[in-house]
Design a protein around this motif. Structure first.
Motif, PDB file in Angstrom:
ATOM      1  N   LYS A  47      11.396  25.365 -29.087  1.00 37.97           N
ATOM      2  CA  LYS A  47      12.089  26.631 -28.834  1.00 37.97           C
ATOM      3  C   LYS A  47      12.479  26.789 -27.371  1.00 37.97           C
ATOM      4  CE  LYS A  47       9.995  29.310 -32.537  1.00 37.97           C
ATOM      5  NZ  LYS A  47       9.041  30.371 -32.866  1.00 37.97           N
ATOM      6  N   LEU A  48      11.666  26.256 -26.465  1.00 40.77           N
ATOM      7  CA  LEU A  48      11.870  26.492 -25.042  1.00 40.77           C
ATOM      8  C   LEU A  48      12.699  25.417 -24.343  1.00 40.77           C
ATOM      9  CD1 LEU A  48       8.322  27.776 -24.021  1.00 40.77           C
ATOM     10  CD2 LEU A  48      10.391  29.120 -24.404  1.00 40.77           C
ATOM     11  N   TYR A  49      12.827  24.254 -24.945  1.00 41.28           N
ATOM     12  CA  TYR A  49      13.493  23.127 -24.298  1.00 41.28           C
ATOM     13  C   TYR A  49      14.897  23.506 -23.810  1.00 41.28           C
ATOM     14  CZ  TYR A  49      15.296  18.509 -23.319  1.00 41.28           C
ATOM     15  OH  TYR A  49      15.845  17.423 -22.680  1.00 41.28           O
ATOM     16  N   GLY A  50      15.100  23.359 -22.500  1.00 38.95           N
ATOM     17  CA  GLY A  50      16.411  23.609 -21.905  1.00 38.95           C
ATOM     18  C   GLY A  50      16.796  25.071 -21.782  1.00 38.95           C
ATOM     19  N   GLU A  51      15.928  25.983 -22.153  1.00 35.68           N
ATOM     20  CA  GLU A  51      16.255  27.414 -22.144  1.00 35.68           C
ATOM     21  C   GLU A  51      15.990  28.054 -20.784  1.00 35.68           C
ATOM     22  OE1 GLU A  51      17.506  29.286 -24.561  1.00 35.68           O
ATOM     23  OE2 GLU A  51      17.407  27.887 -26.218  1.00 35.68           O
ATOM     24  N   LEU A  52      16.746  29.108 -20.502  1.00 34.33           N
ATOM     25  CA  LEU A  52      16.425  30.018 -19.404  1.00 34.33           C
ATOM     26  C   LEU A  52      15.474  31.042 -19.990  1.00 34.33           C
ATOM     27  CD1 LEU A  52      19.936  30.683 -17.830  1.00 34.33           C
ATOM     28  CD2 LEU A  52      18.123  29.215 -16.938  1.00 34.33           C
ATOM     29  N   VAL A  53      14.335  31.252 -19.364  1.00 37.46           N
ATOM     30  CA  VAL A  53      13.331  32.146 -19.922  1.00 37.46           C
ATOM     31  C   VAL A  53      12.977  33.241 -18.922  1.00 37.46           C
ATOM     32  CG1 VAL A  53      12.347  30.342 -21.394  1.00 37.46           C
ATOM     33  CG2 VAL A  53      11.338  30.775 -19.149  1.00 37.46           C
ATOM     34  N   CYS A  54      12.451  34.310 -19.460  1.00 41.35           N
ATOM     35  CA  CYS A  54      11.893  35.398 -18.664  1.00 41.35           C
ATOM     36  C   CYS A  54      10.381  35.314 -18.800  1.00 41.35           C
ATOM     37  CB  CYS A  54      12.396  36.751 -19.180  1.00 41.35           C
ATOM     38  SG  CYS A  54      11.577  38.144 -18.374  1.00 41.35           S
ATOM     39  N   MET A  55       9.695  35.235 -17.676  1.00 43.11           N
ATOM     40  CA  MET A  55       8.228  35.205 -17.712  1.00 43.11           C
ATOM     41  C   MET A  55       7.718  36.580 -17.339  1.00 43.11           C
ATOM     42  SD  MET A  55       5.522  32.700 -15.774  1.00 43.11           S
ATOM     43  CE  MET A  55       5.826  31.329 -16.888  1.00 43.11           C
ATOM     44  N   SER A  56       6.683  37.016 -18.021  1.00 46.50           N
ATOM     45  CA  SER A  56       6.047  38.279 -17.664  1.00 46.50           C
ATOM     46  C   SER A  56       4.542  38.062 -17.608  1.00 46.50           C
ATOM     47  CB  SER A  56       6.398  39.377 -18.669  1.00 46.50           C
ATOM     48  OG  SER A  56       5.941  39.032 -19.948  1.00 46.50           O
ATOM     49  N   ILE A  57       3.897  38.830 -16.746  1.00 48.41           N
ATOM     50  CA  ILE A  57       2.439  38.748 -16.664  1.00 48.41           C
ATOM     51  C   ILE A  57       1.865  40.148 -16.702  1.00 48.41           C
ATOM     52  CG2 ILE A  57       2.430  36.601 -15.346  1.00 48.41           C
ATOM     53  CD1 ILE A  57       1.475  38.393 -12.957  1.00 48.41           C
ATOM     54  N   ASP A  58       0.650  40.204 -17.155  1.00 49.00           N
ATOM     55  CA  ASP A  58      -0.090  41.460 -17.143  1.00 49.00           C
ATOM     56  C   ASP A  58      -1.552  41.120 -16.993  1.00 49.00           C
ATOM     57  OD1 ASP A  58      -0.604  44.145 -17.163  1.00 49.00           O
ATOM     58  OD2 ASP A  58      -0.243  44.436 -19.293  1.00 49.00           O
ATOM     59  N   GLY A  59      -2.315  42.057 -16.544  1.00 49.58           N
ATOM     60  CA  GLY A  59      -3.739  41.837 -16.366  1.00 49.58           C
ATOM     61  C   GLY A  59      -4.532  43.029 -16.862  1.00 49.58           C
ATOM     62  N   TRP A  60      -5.745  42.787 -17.263  1.00 49.10           N
ATOM     63  CA  TRP A  60      -6.653  43.830 -17.719  1.00 49.10           C
ATOM     64  C   TRP A  60      -8.066  43.283 -17.592  1.00 49.10           C
ATOM     65  CZ3 TRP A  60      -3.336  41.073 -20.767  1.00 49.10           C
ATOM     66  CH2 TRP A  60      -3.886  40.240 -21.725  1.00 49.10           C
ATOM     67  N   SER A  61      -9.042  44.045 -18.014  1.00 44.01           N
ATOM     68  CA  SER A  61     -10.440  43.597 -17.990  1.00 44.01           C
ATOM     69  C   SER A  61     -10.958  43.473 -19.409  1.00 44.01           C
ATOM     70  CB  SER A  61     -11.312  44.604 -17.234  1.00 44.01           C
ATOM     71  OG  SER A  61     -10.909  44.681 -15.900  1.00 44.01           O
ATOM     72  N   ASN A  62     -11.810  42.474 -19.632  1.00 45.89           N
ATOM     73  CA  ASN A  62     -12.424  42.325 -20.946  1.00 45.89           C
ATOM     74  C   ASN A  62     -13.650  43.241 -21.050  1.00 45.89           C
ATOM     75  OD1 ASN A  62     -14.557  41.015 -19.641  1.00 45.89           O
ATOM     76  ND2 ASN A  62     -13.961  38.976 -20.339  1.00 45.89           N
ATOM     77  N   ILE A  63     -14.396  43.126 -22.126  1.00 48.96           N
ATOM     78  CA  ILE A  63     -15.531  44.030 -22.332  1.00 48.96           C
ATOM     79  C   ILE A  63     -16.655  43.802 -21.322  1.00 48.96           C
ATOM     80  CG2 ILE A  63     -15.065  44.355 -24.784  1.00 48.96           C
ATOM     81  CD1 ILE A  63     -17.397  42.400 -25.346  1.00 48.96           C
ATOM     82  N   HIS A  64     -16.615  42.689 -20.602  1.00 47.26           N
ATOM     83  CA  HIS A  64     -17.607  42.395 -19.566  1.00 47.26           C
ATOM     84  C   HIS A  64     -17.085  42.774 -18.178  1.00 47.26           C
ATOM     85  CE1 HIS A  64     -19.840  40.349 -22.653  1.00 47.26           C
ATOM     86  NE2 HIS A  64     -18.785  39.606 -22.919  1.00 47.26           N
TER      87      HIS A  64
END
Length: 142
Positions: A47-64
């Motif tokens: 699906k990704l080969y040769g494509e222009l992509v948008c990357m996004s990141i997010d962060g949170w905390s787990n139960i620890h």
């Protein structure tokens, strides 16, 4: 946790789908998980080969209360693929940590999936804003 495979309702459901099939949690967590992971990785690569992509990141905390950062990529047709979800080795995620992490994630995505990260999306927390600026400056000097 793969212990849920021993739950009576899960066993009933598996028996309906495939009578007589009773995988162990070790099989699920081992070779079966690895097989499915490799199959899905191949699909993502296609699906990704040769494509222009948008990357996004997010962060949170787990139960620890440990930080987790997740990066996803989206291609033009709206397919969203989780690139990485990890628990960094640091407790407080600074913009410097994020810059290094995201730079490595972008390079890894482009190398592994032969795509190009054309845009990058985050929320507007101070550490994210500072990281975006650092990434932009790095991109402009390379």
């Amino acid at each position: 946790s793969f212990r849920c495979i021993k739950h009576s309702e899960v066993k009933k459901a598996l028996n309906i789908l495939q009578p007589g099939y009773t995988p162990s949690r070790f099989a699920l967590a081992g070779h079966l998980l690895n097989e499915v992971f490799q199959e899905e990785k191949i699909k993502c690569s296609e699906k990704l080969y040769g494509e222009l992509v948008c990357m996004s990141i997010d962060g949170w905390s787990n139960i620890h209360n440990e930080p987790i950062v997740c990066a996803t990529v989206t291609v033009d047709r709206g397919n969203c693929i989780c690139m990485t979800a990890l628990t960094p080795l640091v407790i407080h995620i600074t913009s410097e940590h994020l810059t290094a992490l995201d730079s490595d994630t972008i390079k890894s995505c482009e190398k592994e999936f032969k795509c190009h990260v054309a845009s990058f999306v985050t929320h507007n927390a101070a550490n994210m804003a500072k990281m975006r600026k650092a990434l932009e400056e790095t991109e402009n000097t390379s």
